[in-house]
Design a protein around this motif. Structure first.
Motif, PDB file in Angstrom:
ATOM      1  N   GLN B  67       0.830  -1.221   0.000  1.00 20.58           N
ATOM      2  CA  GLN B  67       0.000   0.000   0.000  1.00 20.58           C
ATOM      3  C   GLN B  67       0.857   1.261   0.000  1.00 20.58           C
ATOM      4  O   GLN B  67       0.402   2.331  -0.359  1.00 20.58           O
ATOM      5  N   GLU B  68       2.096   1.118   0.476  1.00 23.57           N
ATOM      6  CA  GLU B  68       3.012   2.264   0.543  1.00 23.57           C
ATOM      7  C   GLU B  68       3.891   2.322  -0.696  1.00 23.57           C
ATOM      8  O   GLU B  68       4.905   3.006  -0.699  1.00 23.57           O
ATOM      9  N   LYS B  69       3.520   1.560  -1.698  1.00 26.27           N
ATOM     10  CA  LYS B  69       4.366   1.420  -2.875  1.00 26.27           C
ATOM     11  C   LYS B  69       4.713   2.770  -3.480  1.00 26.27           C
ATOM     12  O   LYS B  69       5.882   3.047  -3.784  1.00 26.27           O
ATOM     13  N   ASP B  70       3.711   3.650  -3.637  1.00 20.25           N
ATOM     14  CA  ASP B  70       3.962   4.930  -4.290  1.00 20.25           C
ATOM     15  C   ASP B  70       4.918   5.782  -3.478  1.00 20.25           C
ATOM     16  O   ASP B  70       5.886   6.322  -3.997  1.00 20.25           O
ATOM     17  N   ALA B  71       4.631   5.884  -2.167  1.00 18.40           N
ATOM     18  CA  ALA B  71       5.493   6.695  -1.305  1.00 18.40           C
ATOM     19  C   ALA B  71       6.912   6.134  -1.291  1.00 18.40           C
ATOM     20  O   ALA B  71       7.891   6.894  -1.308  1.00 18.40           O
ATOM     21  N   ASN B  72       7.037   4.836  -1.294  1.00 20.99           N
ATOM     22  CA  ASN B  72       8.366   4.225  -1.219  1.00 20.99           C
ATOM     23  C   ASN B  72       9.164   4.348  -2.508  1.00 20.99           C
ATOM     24  O   ASN B  72      10.365   4.598  -2.476  1.00 20.99           O
ATOM     25  N   PHE B  73       8.497   4.136  -3.619  1.00 20.48           N
ATOM     26  CA  PHE B  73       9.274   3.937  -4.843  1.00 20.48           C
ATOM     27  C   PHE B  73       9.089   5.009  -5.903  1.00 20.48           C
ATOM     28  O   PHE B  73       9.773   4.996  -6.916  1.00 20.48           O
ATOM     29  N   GLU B  74       8.202   5.959  -5.651  1.00 22.60           N
ATOM     30  CA  GLU B  74       7.958   7.012  -6.641  1.00 22.60           C
ATOM     31  C   GLU B  74       9.224   7.822  -6.937  1.00 22.60           C
ATOM     32  O   GLU B  74       9.480   8.166  -8.087  1.00 22.60           O
ATOM     33  N   SER B  76      12.147   7.253  -7.546  1.00 24.70           N
ATOM     34  CA  SER B  76      13.021   6.772  -8.611  1.00 24.70           C
ATOM     35  C   SER B  76      12.514   7.205  -9.988  1.00 24.70           C
ATOM     36  O   SER B  76      13.240   7.215 -10.956  1.00 24.70           O
ATOM     37  N   GLU B  77      11.225   7.613 -10.043  1.00 23.62           N
ATOM     38  CA  GLU B  77      10.653   8.081 -11.306  1.00 23.62           C
ATOM     39  C   GLU B  77      10.913   9.567 -11.509  1.00 23.62           C
ATOM     40  O   GLU B  77      11.234  10.011 -12.604  1.00 23.62           O
ATOM     41  N   SER B  78      10.762  10.387 -10.432  1.00 24.45           N
ATOM     42  CA  SER B  78      10.801  11.840 -10.597  1.00 24.45           C
ATOM     43  C   SER B  78      12.230  12.393 -10.592  1.00 24.45           C
ATOM     44  O   SER B  78      12.471  13.465 -11.111  1.00 24.45           O
ATOM     45  N   LYS B  79      13.155  11.680 -10.002  1.00 24.55           N
ATOM     46  CA  LYS B  79      14.519  12.227  -9.915  1.00 24.55           C
ATOM     47  C   LYS B  79      15.330  11.797 -11.130  1.00 24.55           C
ATOM     48  O   LYS B  79      16.226  10.959 -11.055  1.00 24.55           O
ATOM     49  N   ILE B  80      14.999  12.482 -12.247  1.00 24.56           N
ATOM     50  CA  ILE B  80      15.599  12.048 -13.508  1.00 24.56           C
ATOM     51  C   ILE B  80      17.090  12.381 -13.567  1.00 24.56           C
ATOM     52  O   ILE B  80      17.819  11.803 -14.365  1.00 24.56           O
ATOM     53  N   TYR B  81      17.526  13.289 -12.672  1.00 24.58           N
ATOM     54  CA  TYR B  81      18.961  13.640 -12.676  1.00 24.58           C
ATOM     55  C   TYR B  81      19.831  12.507 -12.149  1.00 24.58           C
ATOM     56  O   TYR B  81      21.031  12.590 -12.135  1.00 24.58           O
ATOM     57  N   ARG B  82      19.161  11.407 -11.709  1.00 27.73           N
ATOM     58  CA  ARG B  82      19.928  10.227 -11.291  1.00 27.73           C
ATOM     59  C   ARG B  82      20.285   9.325 -12.476  1.00 27.73           C
ATOM     60  O   ARG B  82      20.907   8.290 -12.302  1.00 27.73           O
ATOM     61  N   HIS B  83      19.817   9.730 -13.638  1.00 33.97           N
ATOM     62  CA  HIS B  83      20.057   8.868 -14.809  1.00 33.97           C
ATOM     63  C   HIS B  83      21.020   9.546 -15.782  1.00 33.97           C
ATOM     64  O   HIS B  83      21.008  10.776 -15.925  1.00 33.97           O
ATOM     65  N   PRO B  84      21.856   8.779 -16.476  1.00 34.05           N
ATOM     66  CA  PRO B  84      22.892   9.347 -17.340  1.00 34.05           C
ATOM     67  C   PRO B  84      22.330  10.224 -18.462  1.00 34.05           C
ATOM     68  O   PRO B  84      22.983  11.208 -18.854  1.00 34.05           O
TER      69      PRO B  84
END
Ligand SMILES: [Fe+2]
Ligand SMILES: [Fe+2]
Lengths: 335, 96
Positions: B67-74, B76-84
């Motif tokens: 149930q906490e999936k969104d809060a836990n893992f979202e 990784s989607e919005s922080k695009i500066y973590r990707h090359p």
């Protein structure tokens, strides 16, 4: 071995329409549902019932074949049959484990099998009087099971789908070893050929019935299809099985006991398929409801195994507890 | 006696061959670790599926709440500066 078209599950749910619609959207997107995910109570109940029936079928399915292990005609046949029956025990375990992720215990499921509350595939309530039955079961019963189980590998419930992938990998040897037995007998002496024909006569219709009632009489089918627990209807799978099996029977030179069986080029959208005769549903329901030749024997054998094993389970558990206590006191003494 | 005392559930992890991680492959019931290892070997490695087995009591696993999936893992989607691909490097520099 095998799951039968599900008999009697309650797929009603108590949740709000919004919750059910949201869940259906996940299913429609082909998302897998995992154990702790929110799910409608009907979805859970249907799965518990279906996976339970499937697991019980694997376990009870060991009995008709176990009957012949000590009397297999050669060592080659004996090791194959032994390995097959051992696989079926494993299938039971994978399936009980999948059901346990939904909040039922294996013990509870075992009790429901023994009390008669839970069903298993009615095919195992037929006797196995001759060695040819080992051939017919592997060829037809495991063959029908494979037809049923392949689409279950894509079932929406993750643990069930994963268990099915393992099961399907193991099943194909089951069918091949059965067919090999049939080839030996059908191409053997006249007496052996007659034995093979007799086994086909007895197992053909029960195998066809394994797919469950016709779609028009199958009450839970629509909901199971919408939830993608099921991917094909009972009648679709039955037709596929018949179309795949008839050429195999022809190769053996045996006759399928259905005078109405006829190739129909129009069937399956013009690809062709077999028309077949009326299924005796009275026989099917009689066996499901306990009136088969072996119903009582099967449950008696499971009950005996459970009772005779009690002291072993108790002793093993007592030993484990004692060891844990010993270790704990040794650690205390060392401190 | 077995009524109050259910035989515990274990999770089984198998390493298919050296060089790969252990991977969850199923569960089983056993009274202790030795029995669980033996049963895992019998049930899950009959056709060369593995060269190493781990078993863990299911009760010892702590899982995140779906149930906490969104809060836990979202994030990784919005922080695009973590990707090359977020960073611009001129083409003439070549592969980096
Ligand atoms: Fe099986
Ligand atoms: Fe099988």
């Amino acid at each position: 071995m095998y799951s039968q078209g599900l008999i009697g599950a309650d797929s009603s749910s108590e949740e709000t329409p919004e919750f059910l619609a949201e869940f259906q959207k996940r299913i429609d997107r082909e998302e897998k549902i995992e154990p702790n995910d929110p799910m409608p109570s009907g979805y859970r109940k249907t799965l518990v019932r279906q996976i339970g029936q499937h697991a019980h079928s694997e376990i009870v399915g060991m009995l008709p074949e176990g009957n012949w292990i000590t009397r297999a005609p050669t060592l080659r046949r004996k090791i194959a049959l032994l390995a097959k029956v051992q696989d079926e025990g494993g299938h039971g375990l994978y399936l009980y484990s999948a059901a346990e992720t939904l909040g039922v215990s294996r013990k509870q499921m075992t009790e429901e099998l023994l009390s008669g509350k839970a069903k298993y595939s009615s095919i195992f309530n037929y006797p196995t009087p001759t060695w040819a039955d080992m051939g017919a079961i592997g060829w037809l019963v495991d063959g029908a099971a494979i037809m049923n189980q392949i689409p279950l590998c894509r079932c929406s419930y993750g643990p069930y789908a994963r268990a099915m992938v393992r099961v399907c990998k193991e099943e194909s040897f089951h069918q091949r070893q059965g067919y090999e037995i049939m080839i030996s007998l059908a191409h053997g002496s006249p007496e052996q050929k007659e034995m093979a024909q007799d086994a086909l006569n007895r197992w053909w219709w029960p195998s066809i019935m394994m797919f469950g009632p016709h779609d028009s009489d199958s009450t839970n089918s629509d909901q199971s299809m919408a939830w993608k627990i099921k991917r094909f209807s009972n009648d679709e799978l039955r037709q596929k099985f018949i179309d795949a099996t008839i050429p195999q029977a022809e190769y053996l030179g045996l006759t399928v006991p259905d005078p109405d069986l006829k190739w129909n080029p129009e069937k399956n959208d013009g690809k062709g398929g077999y028309d077949f005769g009326a299924i005796d549903w009275d026989e099917f329901w009689t066996v499901v409801k306990g009136g088969g030749k072996m119903n009582v024997d099967r449950i008696t054998a499971r009950q005996k195994a459970w009772d005779d094993g009690e002291w072993v389970r108790d002793a093993a558990l007592a030993h484990a507890k004692k060891q844990t206590a010993k270790k704990a006191s040794a650690t205390l003494a060392a401190e | 006696m077995s009524d109050q005392n259910e035989i515990p559930l274990w999770e089984v992890f198998i390493r298919p061959r050296n060089g790969l991680s252990h991977r969850h492959c199923g569960s089983l019931h056993a009274v202790d670790a030795t029995m669980a290892l033996n049963a895992a070997r019998d049930v899950y490695t009959r056709r060369g599926e593995g060269q190493s087995i781990w078993i863990v009591p299911s009760a010892d696993i702590t899982a995140s709440d779906p149930q906490e999936k969104d809060a836990n893992f979202e994030p990784s989607e919005s922080k695009i500066y973590r990707h090359p691909t977020f960073y611009e490097v001129p083409e003439e520099v070549g592969h980096m």
